[in-house]
Design an enzyme around this catalytic site. Structure first.
Site, PDB file in Angstrom:
ATOM      1  N   GLY A  55       0.848  -1.197   0.000  1.00 30.79           N
ATOM      2  CA  GLY A  55       0.000   0.000   0.000  1.00 30.79           C
ATOM      3  C   GLY A  55       0.876   1.236   0.000  1.00 30.79           C
ATOM      4  O   GLY A  55       2.066   1.163   0.292  1.00 30.79           O
ATOM      5  N   CYS A  82       5.101  -6.435   1.622  1.00 30.38           N
ATOM      6  CA  CYS A  82       5.442  -5.010   1.545  1.00 30.38           C
ATOM      7  C   CYS A  82       4.826  -4.217   2.711  1.00 30.38           C
ATOM      8  O   CYS A  82       5.244  -4.394   3.844  1.00 30.38           O
ATOM      9  CB  CYS A  82       5.041  -4.449   0.180  1.00 30.38           C
ATOM     10  SG  CYS A  82       5.828  -2.879  -0.180  1.00 30.38           S
ATOM     11  N   TYR A  83       3.787  -3.398   2.466  1.00 36.49           N
ATOM     12  CA  TYR A  83       3.154  -2.678   3.583  1.00 36.49           C
ATOM     13  C   TYR A  83       2.671  -3.679   4.640  1.00 36.49           C
ATOM     14  O   TYR A  83       2.801  -3.449   5.839  1.00 36.49           O
ATOM     15  CB  TYR A  83       1.973  -1.861   3.052  1.00 36.49           C
ATOM     16  CG  TYR A  83       1.267  -1.038   4.114  1.00 36.49           C
ATOM     17  CD1 TYR A  83       1.758   0.214   4.489  1.00 36.49           C
ATOM     18  CD2 TYR A  83       0.115  -1.500   4.742  1.00 36.49           C
ATOM     19  CE1 TYR A  83       1.123   0.974   5.461  1.00 36.49           C
ATOM     20  CE2 TYR A  83      -0.531  -0.752   5.718  1.00 36.49           C
ATOM     21  CZ  TYR A  83      -0.017   0.494   6.064  1.00 36.49           C
ATOM     22  OH  TYR A  83      -0.648   1.239   7.032  1.00 36.49           O
ATOM     23  N   HIS A 168       7.939  -8.456  -3.556  1.00 38.85           N
ATOM     24  CA  HIS A 168       6.626  -8.824  -4.123  1.00 38.85           C
ATOM     25  C   HIS A 168       6.680 -10.191  -4.807  1.00 38.85           C
ATOM     26  O   HIS A 168       7.091 -10.281  -5.962  1.00 38.85           O
ATOM     27  CB  HIS A 168       6.184  -7.750  -5.123  1.00 38.85           C
ATOM     28  CG  HIS A 168       5.785  -6.482  -4.463  1.00 38.85           C
ATOM     29  ND1 HIS A 168       4.501  -6.229  -4.037  1.00 38.85           N
ATOM     30  CD2 HIS A 168       6.521  -5.406  -4.091  1.00 38.85           C
ATOM     31  CE1 HIS A 168       4.451  -5.048  -3.452  1.00 38.85           C
ATOM     32  NE2 HIS A 168       5.670  -4.536  -3.473  1.00 38.85           N
ATOM     33  N   GLU A 170       4.299 -11.836  -5.987  1.00 35.04           N
ATOM     34  CA  GLU A 170       3.282 -11.948  -7.038  1.00 35.04           C
ATOM     35  C   GLU A 170       3.766 -11.427  -8.387  1.00 35.04           C
ATOM     36  O   GLU A 170       3.168 -11.709  -9.424  1.00 35.04           O
ATOM     37  CB  GLU A 170       2.001 -11.208  -6.606  1.00 35.04           C
ATOM     38  CG  GLU A 170       2.079  -9.669  -6.576  1.00 35.04           C
ATOM     39  CD  GLU A 170       2.738  -9.102  -5.304  1.00 35.04           C
ATOM     40  OE1 GLU A 170       3.379  -9.872  -4.579  1.00 35.04           O
ATOM     41  OE2 GLU A 170       2.602  -7.891  -5.072  1.00 35.04           O
ATOM     42  N   ASP A 226     -17.608 -13.237 -21.989  1.00 37.56           N
ATOM     43  CA  ASP A 226     -18.274 -13.285 -20.685  1.00 37.56           C
ATOM     44  C   ASP A 226     -19.737 -13.708 -20.803  1.00 37.56           C
ATOM     45  O   ASP A 226     -20.186 -14.626 -20.104  1.00 37.56           O
ATOM     46  CB  ASP A 226     -18.192 -11.919 -19.974  1.00 37.56           C
ATOM     47  CG  ASP A 226     -16.749 -11.478 -19.754  1.00 37.56           C
ATOM     48  OD1 ASP A 226     -15.867 -12.358 -19.789  1.00 37.56           O
ATOM     49  OD2 ASP A 226     -16.520 -10.275 -19.557  1.00 37.56           O
ATOM     50  N   LYS A 365     -10.725 -12.819 -15.719  1.00 39.23           N
ATOM     51  CA  LYS A 365     -10.926 -13.054 -17.156  1.00 39.23           C
ATOM     52  C   LYS A 365     -10.278 -14.360 -17.635  1.00 39.23           C
ATOM     53  O   LYS A 365     -10.898 -15.134 -18.376  1.00 39.23           O
ATOM     54  CB  LYS A 365     -10.325 -11.881 -17.941  1.00 39.23           C
ATOM     55  CG  LYS A 365     -10.700 -11.858 -19.395  1.00 39.23           C
ATOM     56  CD  LYS A 365     -12.076 -11.289 -19.540  1.00 39.23           C
ATOM     57  CE  LYS A 365     -12.511 -11.143 -20.969  1.00 39.23           C
ATOM     58  NZ  LYS A 365     -13.773 -10.394 -21.056  1.00 39.23           N
TER      59      LYS A 365
END
Ligand code: XMP
Length: 509
Positions: A55, A82-83, A168, A170, A226, A365
């Site tokens: 953040g 992180c944060y 990070h 990710e 979708d 998605k």
């Protein structure tokens, strides 16, 4: 029983959706929720772990977002990124300081290691993005990895079950990021990894069967992925689904026929096709302003659908193809309107129905696509590139006429065919032809011509918000150019658009 769930608590970092996607890619169902979600709400879930995101704040500043202590008492392992890493230290008597700005790739050195670093080599690359860091970990914690400037790049408290990484995991640039996440999910949380699209499809169809029974359901089918996947799931679960497909005549070559073939003939759905191209072309006659085109098409689409819905009468359910990013993003602040996107948002106002069903509310998605394949939809539908609601109307600069539509459809079809032949169709995010409003002089067989200039556009992107022009090989562009001027009339010049977004937009209008 609900899926085993990991909740990602959102402290406002830029990669937060990405964390949730990565967790799901590891086969564990994951939801992104605000950092201050009440503990009671978290406890309602079949929770196996919690992740605290990065953040923009500093944990030491007044008013910085905090975590309710009770979240830590739920008893499931917590991973702070992180944060989140700094917050866990701050909450447990460690300290956080500024001044060690690290941004980008850094060398991560695994020291004591620990649960998160099983299978991670002693030295690897990680992605950092912070200016604050933990300079003193809480008393009962063990520092497990570090970098040059951040000696506490990771720490853990196995007893209290909290784990933290300043980098990070990710982000793709963290070489062993997925391994770190997997270690947290499987070694620490003991997750079973049963989130698969096969499971999802089976569970969803069973739940829809129970909910809908033999009630009446309506769906607006656009041909987009979708609505296609949502409608097909509902179709598998009930007999009384009516799909309405409004053909505004502004689709790409053969697209309307394909929708009919796939959904009516192959899937056996009750599909009503409304050929409204005359109406749309009439309303668009003489209109050159792109925003006016969008407004007219949006309004007319609703009108046509409303007329059709009146014929069908009241229904119990309306199917919508809402997906998880729409759910996360709804309610957030509005950014400036650059182009007013036409979508089916206004449909519920003109239809007589009891309840909306959104079978894809939980999916990202790429999961929608995986689900589409799982339930047997063809690649042409599942991997369909993004296509704007107003269709070719915003790819013909200036007034739209039937002739221009035919020219553009033929040219665009050749471009798409050659991109597919070159096996670039999965690499390029969106690619299309636009008929520019300008004509220029050319020479064909000793004759002077004065024909249209066609623009080809191909972009790479993640979400359409920013984009780069695709480096399509020259020989592919050459083939496309040759074929279009030879096979399609009224075009004598072809240009390739080499602007990124920003400053341009993806579409020309
Ligand atoms: P732009 O041109 O804004 O496009 O960079 C970003 C993405 O949005 C699509 N797009 C639209 N989609 N209605 C839509 O449903 C619209 O009016 C519209 N305009 C652009 C565009 O194709 C790209 O994927």
């Amino acid at each position: 029983m609900n899926n085993q769930t990991v909740v990602v608590l959102d402290f406002g970092g830029q990669y937060n959706q990405l964390i949730a996607r990565r967790v799901r890619e590891c086969g564990v169902y994951c939801e992104l929720l605000p950092y201050n979600t009440p503990v009671e709400k978290l406890k309602e879930k079949n929770l196996v772990g919690i992740v605290l995101t990065g953040g923009p704040n500093s944990v030491t500043e007044q008013g910085a977002p905090r975590l309710d202590e009770k979240v830590l008492q739920i008893g499931v392992p917590v991973l702070g990124i992180c944060y989140g890493c700094q917050l866990l230290a701050y909450m447990h008597g460690g300290s956080v300081t500024g001044g060690a700005r690290e941004y980008g790739k850094r060398k991560l050195v695994v020291g004591k290691g620990g649960a998160l670093f099983k299978g991670v080599p002693k030295e690897s690359t990680c992605w950092m993005s912070h200016s604050y860091f933990v300079d003193k970990v809480p008393e009962d914690c063990v520092v497990t990895a570090g970098t040059d400037t951040c000696p506490t790049a990771a720490y853990e408290n196995t007893q209290k079950k909290y784990y933290a990484v300043q980098f990070h995991p990710e982000v793709m640039h963290t070489e062993f990021g997925t391994q770190v996440l997997k270690n947290f999910l499987f070694e620490v949380c003991g997750a079973s990894g049963d989130w698969t699209m096969k499971n999802f499809a089976e569970k969803t169809i069973a739940a829809l069967k129970e909910k809908i029974g033999d009630k009446k359901v309506l769906c607006a089918l656009s041909g987009g992925v979708d609505s296609a996947v949502a409608a097909t799931l509902v179709h598998r679960a009930c007999k009384n689904l009516i799909c309405v497909f409004v053909d505004h005549g502004l689709l790409r070559k053969d697209e309307a026929e394909e929708v009919k073939r796939v959904f009516k003939d192959e899937q056996g759905m009750n599909l009503i096709t409304v050929d409204a191209s005359e109406i749309f072309l009439k309303k668009l006659k003489g209109v050159t302003d792109p925003e006016k085109k969008r407004k007219i098409i949006g309004r007319e689409f609703i009108r046509v659908f409303e007329r059709e819905a009146k014929k069908i009468g009241a229904v119990d359910y309306l199917v919508q193809g809402t997906i998880y990013p729409d759910v996360i993003e709804s309610g957030l602040g509005q950014s400036a309107v650059i182009k007013s996107h036409h979508n089916v948002g206004a449909l519920p106002d003109v239809i007589d129905f009891e309840e909306i069903v959104e079978p894809l509310r939980e999916l990202f998605k790429d999961e929608v696509r995986a689900c589409g394949f799982e339930i047997g939809l063809p690649e042409s539908i599942v991997m369909r590139q993004p296509f704007p609601g107003p269709g070719l109307a915003i790819r013909i600069i200036g007034e739209i006429t039937r002739d221009k539509l035919e020219i553009l459809k033929d040219a665009d079809a050749i471009f798409r065919e050659e991109i597919a032949k070159a096996k670039l169709d999965r690499e390029i995010w969106q690619y299309f032809a636009a008929l520019t409003g300008s004509k220029s002089v050319g020479v064909m067989g000793d004759e002077r011509t004065y024909f249209y200039t066609l623009a080809l556009r191909g972009v790479t992107s993640v979400d359409g918000m920013t984009a780069d022009w695709a480096r399509i090989p020259y020989d592919v562009l050459e083939t496309v150019s040759n074929r279009i001027v030879n096979e399609v009339g009224h075009i004598n010049r072809i240009v390739y658009d080499i602007t990124s977004k920003p400053p341009a937009t993806i579409e020309w209008e």
